[in-house]
Enzyme design. Structure first.
Site, mmCIF file in Angstrom:
data_model
loop_
_atom_site.group_PDB
_atom_site.id
_atom_site.type_symbol
_atom_site.label_atom_id
_atom_site.label_comp_id
_atom_site.label_asym_id
_atom_site.label_seq_id
_atom_site.Cartn_x
_atom_site.Cartn_y
_atom_site.Cartn_z
ATOM 1 N N GLY A 105 -23.971 0.868 70.167
ATOM 2 C CA GLY A 105 -22.731 1.219 70.834
ATOM 3 C C GLY A 105 -22.163 0.034 71.602
ATOM 4 O O GLY A 105 -22.891 -0.878 72.012
ATOM 5 N N GLY A 154 -27.603 2.400 68.418
ATOM 6 C CA GLY A 154 -26.735 3.274 67.636
ATOM 7 C C GLY A 154 -26.566 2.824 66.202
ATOM 8 O O GLY A 154 -26.229 3.625 65.332
ATOM 9 N N GLU A 177 -32.887 0.100 74.716
ATOM 10 C CA GLU A 177 -32.124 0.744 75.790
ATOM 11 C C GLU A 177 -32.814 0.705 77.153
ATOM 12 O O GLU A 177 -32.139 0.654 78.191
ATOM 13 C CB GLU A 177 -31.800 2.192 75.411
ATOM 14 C CG GLU A 177 -30.731 2.338 74.338
ATOM 15 C CD GLU A 177 -31.271 2.209 72.916
ATOM 16 O OE1 GLU A 177 -30.498 2.388 71.963
ATOM 17 O OE2 GLU A 177 -32.484 1.938 72.759
ATOM 18 N N ASP A 185 -31.241 6.614 72.227
ATOM 19 C CA ASP A 185 -30.441 7.800 71.927
ATOM 20 C C ASP A 185 -29.951 7.717 70.488
ATOM 21 O O ASP A 185 -30.557 7.058 69.655
ATOM 22 C CB ASP A 185 -29.281 7.923 72.923
ATOM 23 C CG ASP A 185 -28.221 6.841 72.739
ATOM 24 O OD1 ASP A 185 -28.601 5.664 72.579
ATOM 25 O OD2 ASP A 185 -27.015 7.167 72.738
#
Length: 409
Positions: A105, A154, A177, A185
């Site tokens: 992301g 992501g 992360e 995630d």
């Protein structure tokens, strides 16, 4: 599946380098991420190639390593939906332009909208991206992701749930992360938790990277080919007029290379890894690593301890719990839970570790994040529990079309 020449069917690379080296490489990978809004509405962020029975979506933000934003997630969902409904299309492919497949992301853009007080844009980003990931994980047509180059966070989320994942000698995978005060995630708690042994816990907590050979060996990739063969693979897939996964499997196998895990691969440490990362708490994992490092003086235990000590203490605890819960959940359940966690992470209610981590690693680049809480012993059970709860009583959970698209274990 391709053959793997190793002492074990499981792999991963434990680099002997210190964590400072890895963080420096991570900063080089991500520091160019965008200052543009999360909702830049440019269709050319995703290009389309193909004719006949094949379509290819191309992530087209090479200057920011094809980082995902809301517009990309929405466009991918629109394209994939139309291709799934088209009876003339049999194969769908996804690749990135430039030296990255997808670095994850656009966390700098996310950081900026949070700092501007626009949490709603952040919510929209996660909602849209997670919905596309669920679509990919339940897609009705064979999907081939060409994981050439950087594949992080992501970027793994928009590829691993699909049918086939082709890694190369240029692939670099990581879920880093915890280094920025967040949690793995985009479906990571689903696919990491299904890796052999406790490898998923190790990758989630340390953010360590794997190469393409290692991805194949642990099951994150389904195929491995040298990068020089990618044009031939794309040409072959583009010429197929089929939606039969076995035919596509055979075509990919034709371009496969016999892989030899590096001498520093996790196959040499898997017993130690499982012994240390099988414990119930982060504190017990750290104690086990310290005991192992003291007893054996091995470089892997020492390097792993340093990685853990550079990450957010709260992120470590919530990430461990997330992987453990994901092991017994379906993809949709993982995404719904991760959505709650992600909103907590960006809301600042429990901690501002996400913004602090992005600031320290990618904005100011001083590499000196001030985590809050600053140590594992100050992370309370209530903090961890709250991280898994809705931000407010009125906050809706992520809605996924589970009645139309069946989830899987």
């Amino acid at each position: 599946m391709q053959r793997v020449k190793s002492a074990s069917s499981v792999l991963s690379r434990y680099t002997a380098n210190n964590n400072g080296g890895f963080i420096s490489r991570l900063k080089r990978c991500l520091s160019s991420l965008s200052n543009s809004p999360l909702t830049d509405d440019q269709e050319n962020f995703v290009l389309v190639e193909g004719n006949g029975a094949s379509r290819t979506a191309i992530l087209n933000r090479p200057s920011v390593l094809n980082a995902l934003n809301t517009s990309i997630g929405a466009r991918l969902q629109k394209l994939y939906s139309s291709w799934e409904d088209d009876p003339d299309i049999g194969i769908v492919q996804l690749k990135g332009r430039g030296r990255a497949f997808c670095a994850g992301g656009d966390i700098v853009a996310l950081y900026n909208v949070i700092r501007q007080g626009n949490i709603e844009q952040g919510k929209e980003f996660f909602w849209t991206t997670y919905n596309f990931i669920y679509m990919l994980g339940t897609y009705l047509k064979p999907h081939v992701a060409l994981l050439h180059g950087i594949t992080m966070g992501g970027g793994a989320g928009v590829s691993i749930p699909g049918t086939f994942r082709v890694a190369t000698d240029k692939t670099v995978f990581a879920t880093p992360e915890t280094l920025i005060g967040f949690h793995p995630d985009a479906g990571a708690s689903f696919y990491l938790s299904h890796l052999p042994g406790y490898l998923g816990e190790y990758l989630a907590l340390t953010g360590d990277k794997l190469n393409g050979v290692e991805m194949l060996s642990c099951g994150l990739a389904t195929h491995y080919s040298l990068a020089a063969k990618l044009p031939l693979i794309e040409e072959q897939l583009g010429s197929l007029a089929t939606d039969d996964p076995s035919v596509i499997e055979g075509s990919l196998q034709n371009f496969g290379d016999l892989v030899h895990p590096d001498p520093t691969s996790v196959v040499h440490w898997i017993e130690t890894l499982d012994k240390c990362f099988s414990h119930d708490t982060v504190e017990e994992i750290v104690d086990a690593l310290e005991s192992e490092a003291s007893r054996t003086k091995d470089m892997w235990s020492t390097a792993t301890l340093k990685k853990l000590k550079d990450t957010s203490p709260l992120s470590l605890k919530v990430s461990l719990r997330s992987i453990r819960e994901g092991r017994f959940q379906t993809l949709d359940q993982c995404l719904i839970r991760e959505y709650r966690m992600s909103l907590q992470g960006i809301s600042g209610k429990i901690t501002s570790d996400f913004c602090e981590g992005v600031r320290a690693r990618l904005v100011d680049k001083d590499s000196m994040p001030k985590w809050n809480p600053p140590s594992l012993e100050l992370v309370t059970a209530d903090m961890v529990d709250e991280y898994f709860s809705p931000v407010t009583a009125l906050e809706p959970d992520l809605e996924l079309p589970t009645k139309l698209r069946e989830a899987f274990l």
